[in-house]
Scaffold this motif. Structure first.
Motif, PDB file in Angstrom:
ATOM      1  N   TRP A 206       0.922  -1.134  -0.061  1.00 48.15           N
ATOM      2  CA  TRP A 206      -0.052  -0.115  -0.044  1.00 48.15           C
ATOM      3  C   TRP A 206       0.762   1.166  -0.036  1.00 48.15           C
ATOM      4  O   TRP A 206       1.990   1.332   0.477  1.00 48.15           O
ATOM      5  CB  TRP A 206      -0.920   0.140   1.177  1.00 48.15           C
ATOM      6  N   PRO A 207       0.168   2.395  -0.573  1.00 47.55           N
ATOM      7  CA  PRO A 207       1.207   3.655  -0.315  1.00 47.55           C
ATOM      8  C   PRO A 207       0.986   4.251   1.003  1.00 47.55           C
ATOM      9  O   PRO A 207      -0.054   4.334   1.654  1.00 47.55           O
ATOM     10  CB  PRO A 207       0.413   4.398  -1.353  1.00 47.55           C
ATOM     11  N   ARG A 208       2.295   4.644   1.746  1.00 47.75           N
ATOM     12  CA  ARG A 208       2.422   5.139   2.894  1.00 47.75           C
ATOM     13  C   ARG A 208       2.081   6.546   3.013  1.00 47.75           C
ATOM     14  O   ARG A 208       1.644   7.180   3.922  1.00 47.75           O
ATOM     15  CB  ARG A 208       3.805   4.786   3.510  1.00 47.75           C
ATOM     16  N   THR A 209       2.345   7.430   1.951  1.00 50.09           N
ATOM     17  CA  THR A 209       1.975   8.787   1.725  1.00 50.09           C
ATOM     18  C   THR A 209       0.935   8.926   0.516  1.00 50.09           C
ATOM     19  O   THR A 209       1.451   9.455  -0.507  1.00 50.09           O
ATOM     20  CB  THR A 209       3.292   9.628   1.576  1.00 50.09           C
ATOM     21  N   PRO A 210      -0.224   8.388   0.661  1.00 51.29           N
ATOM     22  CA  PRO A 210      -1.048   8.584  -0.373  1.00 51.29           C
ATOM     23  C   PRO A 210      -1.515   9.930  -0.984  1.00 51.29           C
ATOM     24  O   PRO A 210      -1.474  10.812   0.087  1.00 51.29           O
ATOM     25  CB  PRO A 210      -2.269   7.633  -0.040  1.00 51.29           C
ATOM     26  N   ALA A 211      -1.947  10.074  -2.215  1.00 48.57           N
ATOM     27  CA  ALA A 211      -2.458  11.408  -2.881  1.00 48.57           C
ATOM     28  C   ALA A 211      -3.765  11.646  -1.878  1.00 48.57           C
ATOM     29  O   ALA A 211      -4.495  10.818  -1.352  1.00 48.57           O
ATOM     30  CB  ALA A 211      -2.756  11.335  -4.028  1.00 48.57           C
TER      31      ALA A 211
ATOM     32  N   GLU B 173      -3.919  15.802  -6.749  1.00 48.65           N
ATOM     33  CA  GLU B 173      -2.478  15.287  -6.198  1.00 48.65           C
ATOM     34  C   GLU B 173      -2.159  14.115  -6.777  1.00 48.65           C
ATOM     35  O   GLU B 173      -1.024  13.698  -7.385  1.00 48.65           O
ATOM     36  CB  GLU B 173      -2.610  15.503  -4.753  1.00 48.65           C
ATOM     37  N   PHE B 174      -3.014  13.163  -7.013  1.00 46.62           N
ATOM     38  CA  PHE B 174      -2.829  11.956  -7.613  1.00 46.62           C
ATOM     39  C   PHE B 174      -1.960  12.013  -9.168  1.00 46.62           C
ATOM     40  O   PHE B 174      -0.975  11.191  -9.499  1.00 46.62           O
ATOM     41  CB  PHE B 174      -4.083  10.920  -7.636  1.00 46.62           C
ATOM     42  N   ILE B 175      -2.879  12.563 -10.038  1.00 48.55           N
ATOM     43  CA  ILE B 175      -2.225  12.792 -11.300  1.00 48.55           C
ATOM     44  C   ILE B 175      -1.039  13.621 -11.178  1.00 48.55           C
ATOM     45  O   ILE B 175      -0.056  13.278 -12.004  1.00 48.55           O
ATOM     46  CB  ILE B 175      -3.402  13.732 -11.828  1.00 48.55           C
ATOM     47  N   GLN B 176      -0.808  14.620 -10.491  1.00 45.86           N
ATOM     48  CA  GLN B 176       0.430  15.389 -10.476  1.00 45.86           C
ATOM     49  C   GLN B 176       1.633  14.563  -9.841  1.00 45.86           C
ATOM     50  O   GLN B 176       2.819  14.611 -10.438  1.00 45.86           O
ATOM     51  CB  GLN B 176       0.349  16.674  -9.530  1.00 45.86           C
ATOM     52  N   ASN B 177       1.183  13.507  -9.067  1.00 44.20           N
ATOM     53  CA  ASN B 177       2.393  12.528  -8.676  1.00 44.20           C
ATOM     54  C   ASN B 177       2.878  11.759  -9.706  1.00 44.20           C
ATOM     55  O   ASN B 177       4.009  11.336  -9.598  1.00 44.20           O
ATOM     56  CB  ASN B 177       1.795  11.728  -7.606  1.00 44.20           C
ATOM     57  N   PHE B 178       2.463  11.528 -10.750  1.00 44.38           N
ATOM     58  CA  PHE B 178       2.862  10.726 -12.170  1.00 44.38           C
ATOM     59  C   PHE B 178       3.965  11.635 -12.690  1.00 44.38           C
ATOM     60  O   PHE B 178       4.866  11.112 -13.273  1.00 44.38           O
ATOM     61  CB  PHE B 178       2.009  10.341 -12.870  1.00 44.38           C
ATOM     62  N   SER B 179       4.200  12.890 -12.399  1.00 42.65           N
ATOM     63  CA  SER B 179       5.669  13.562 -12.827  1.00 42.65           C
ATOM     64  C   SER B 179       6.698  13.392 -12.230  1.00 42.65           C
ATOM     65  O   SER B 179       7.864  13.558 -12.579  1.00 42.65           O
ATOM     66  CB  SER B 179       4.941  15.141 -12.888  1.00 42.65           C
ATOM     67  N   GLN B 180       6.293  12.739 -11.027  1.00 48.77           N
ATOM     68  CA  GLN B 180       7.665  12.342 -10.159  1.00 48.77           C
ATOM     69  C   GLN B 180       8.045  11.005 -10.429  1.00 48.77           C
ATOM     70  O   GLN B 180       7.478  10.172 -11.343  1.00 48.77           O
ATOM     71  CB  GLN B 180       7.065  12.416  -8.447  1.00 48.77           C
TER      72      GLN B 180
ATOM     73  N   TYR C 192       9.380   6.953  -9.296  1.00 46.55           N
ATOM     74  CA  TYR C 192       9.184   6.002  -8.277  1.00 46.55           C
ATOM     75  C   TYR C 192      10.222   5.956  -7.074  1.00 46.55           C
ATOM     76  O   TYR C 192      11.621   6.194  -7.921  1.00 46.55           O
ATOM     77  CB  TYR C 192       8.951   4.680  -8.989  1.00 46.55           C
ATOM     78  N   PRO C 193       9.912   5.877  -5.975  1.00 45.14           N
ATOM     79  CA  PRO C 193       8.591   5.335  -5.286  1.00 45.14           C
ATOM     80  C   PRO C 193       7.658   6.810  -4.975  1.00 45.14           C
ATOM     81  O   PRO C 193       6.806   6.418  -4.750  1.00 45.14           O
ATOM     82  CB  PRO C 193       9.112   4.585  -4.086  1.00 45.14           C
ATOM     83  N   SER C 194       8.322   7.867  -4.964  1.00 46.92           N
ATOM     84  CA  SER C 194       7.562   8.883  -4.280  1.00 46.92           C
ATOM     85  C   SER C 194       6.392   9.401  -5.222  1.00 46.92           C
ATOM     86  O   SER C 194       5.233   9.584  -4.637  1.00 46.92           O
ATOM     87  CB  SER C 194       8.348  10.288  -4.194  1.00 46.92           C
TER      88      SER C 194
ATOM     89  N   ARG D 278       5.636  -0.993  -8.096  1.00 45.82           N
ATOM     90  CA  ARG D 278       6.666  -0.363  -8.966  1.00 45.82           C
ATOM     91  C   ARG D 278       6.332  -0.727 -10.286  1.00 45.82           C
ATOM     92  O   ARG D 278       6.431   0.056 -11.187  1.00 45.82           O
ATOM     93  CB  ARG D 278       7.948  -1.146  -8.583  1.00 45.82           C
ATOM     94  N   CYS D 279       5.747  -1.951 -10.505  1.00 41.92           N
ATOM     95  CA  CYS D 279       5.463  -2.381 -12.075  1.00 41.92           C
ATOM     96  C   CYS D 279       4.356  -1.567 -12.504  1.00 41.92           C
ATOM     97  O   CYS D 279       4.537  -0.909 -13.650  1.00 41.92           O
ATOM     98  CB  CYS D 279       5.339  -3.962 -11.987  1.00 41.92           C
TER      99      CYS D 279
END
Length: 457
Positions: A352-357, A362-369, A371-373, A407-408
């Motif tokens: 599971w994500p420890r620091t979820p959106a 925020e979820f969408i923006q996170n894909f600009s980062q 992995y793993p953040s 990760r996959c």
């Protein structure tokens, strides 16, 4: 250290970790899956016990006897493990029902009509008969994805052969919220998938990936062996279109669910307890200290299944976490599970994500980062000595030691804009004009045959 002392020590550790709430999650056996993980307010420790409980509650509800003739609904007049025509997740839409030849729009959720990869299954029964097989992304290309394990970027890694020299086969099922999102937005067509930004699935979406073992003819006569497995009648389709009706046994199950608190999904993985133990283990235990676990070459139209393939030696490279083992024992001991076939299955991992959106933006923006953040810093991590994988679906040593579910699947969103879902970029229908013409012609022929077969005499 004897077994009793080990269990006492682990239970004490688990109680310590859950001390803020004052109690360890109690096993819940119900046909209703939890909507989200339930972590006590103010809990500051490792919440693995609560996520593992979420996994088991989901496993129980999805393996509940299904209401006959319905999709995705439990039979509330039956208990877990009772005889039934199907189980709940077995009535979800199979991927080949969604991604049809020629880009045919899939039938509505409650309908069963469609084109089956098995050419002998009627249009009317395509959703009623389990077929282990799938359509390729081109009209003339019958890919047999169910023979192969997926790689970290959606590629075919290879095939797993069990101890009895039979292929382990796979299937994917999708629940109603995810299915209707795909159907209503025509995302079963590759041309409609996003090329920028990020597609996001509805809260409550869920997928199943199952691993099945095939039995030899002599094993099919061994009642003591068969009763240890959840079994199902299935038709297995080969690359040339030939088929075999047989009985298969469940050996692995991935459950992934998108929840309000975890938009990055919660990833649960179960295995049969005999996969690598006992004289009749499904897989051949490896004695290779390196633990490479090398798969056989991927099966496709150019490399059809062999009649008597060599088994793949397999080693589990990381043990199941101690607290997870305790949750397994708690559920195995529950009065409504003990003595059923489901006592023979164990949870090997919840991720599971420890620091979820906190919201979709925020979820969408996170894909600009990266992995793993970008994936919410998953737990457990992929670090050597920590990562664990399902030996029936992520068998290779490299996968068990260097990758994880999140990760996959993060790569699907990073490179294909479909967030954590690989099913769309891998299965959505693609066809050039010539292929499309052939697909439509074949579809019309199948529909004509169906119409003629249903005419009154």
């Amino acid at each position: 250290m004897n077994r009793k002392f080990q269990l006492t020590f682990l239970m004490a550790t688990l109680f310590f970790r859950c001390s803020v709430s004052g109690q360890v999650p109690s096993p819940t056996v119900s046909p209703d899956a939890p909507e989200d993980v339930e972590i006590p307010v103010g809990f500051a420790g490792d919440p693995v016990a609560f996520f593992d409980d979420f996994s088991w509650r989901s496993f129980v509800a999805l393996n509940w006897p299904a209401a006959e003739g319905k999709r995705g609904l439990p039979d509330r007049n039956k208990d877990l493990g009772q005889s039934s025509k199907d189980i709940v997740w077995g009535t979800w839409k199979a991927d080949h029902e969604i991604f049809q030849p020629g880009g045919l729009k899939p039938s509505p959720w409650d309908a069963f009509e469609g084109i089956s990869p098995d050419k002998f299954t009627s249009f009317a029964d395509a959703g009623r008969i389990k077929v282990l097989g799938g359509f390729g992304r081109q009209a003339s290309d019958l890919q047999i994805e169910h023979f192969n394990q997926a790689g970290p970027v959606g590629n075919k890694q290879g095939s797993l052969v069990s101890r009895n020299r039979r292929y382990v086969t796979y299937e994917i099922r999708i629940n109603r919220p995810e299915f209707e999102f795909i159907r209503d937005n025509d995302f079963y067509l590759a041309a409609n998938l996003p090329t920028t930004g990020q597609l996001t699935f509805p809260i409550g979406s869920g997928e199943i990936k199952a691993a099945w073992r095939m039995f030899t003819d002599s094993e099919l006569q061994d009642a003591e062996l068969l009763k240890r497995y959840f079994t199902s009648k299935a038709i297995v389709v080969d690359p040339d279109g030939s088929r075999k009706a047989t009985t298969v046994g469940l050996v692995g199950l991935h459950i992934v669910r998108r929840t309000t608190s975890r938009r990055e999904w919660i990833w649960s993985s179960f295995e049969h307890i005999d996969n690598l133990s006992g004289a009749k283990s499904t897989l051949l235990p490896s004695t290779d200290p390196s633990g490479q676990n090398v798969l056989r070459p991927a099966v496709d139209s150019g490399n059809p299944p062999q009649d008597d393939p060599d088994p793949v030696p397999v080693k589990r490279l990381q043990p199941v976490r101690g607290s997870t083992a305790l949750t397994n024992e708690a559920y195995h001991s529950h009065a409504k599970i003990k003595g059923t076939v489901w006592e023979n299955y164990q949870l090997v991992l919840t991720q599971w994500p420890r620091t979820p959106a906190q919201n979709e933006q925020e979820f969408i923006q996170n894909f600009s980062q990266d992995y793993p953040s970008g994936a919410g810093n998953p737990s457990p991590t992929d670090a050597a000595g920590v990562s664990i994988a399902n030996v029936t679906m992520e068998t290779t040593g490299a996968f068990q030691q260097s990758f994880s579910c999140m990760r996959c699947h993060f790569n699907a969103g990073k490179f294909h804009h479909t967030e954590f879902v690989w099913t769309l970029p891998l299965r959505a229908w693609r066809a050039d004009p010539d292929e499309s013409t052939r697909a439509v012609r074949a579809l019309r022929n199948r529909l004509q045959t169906f119409m003629e077969s249903t005419q009154p005499e």
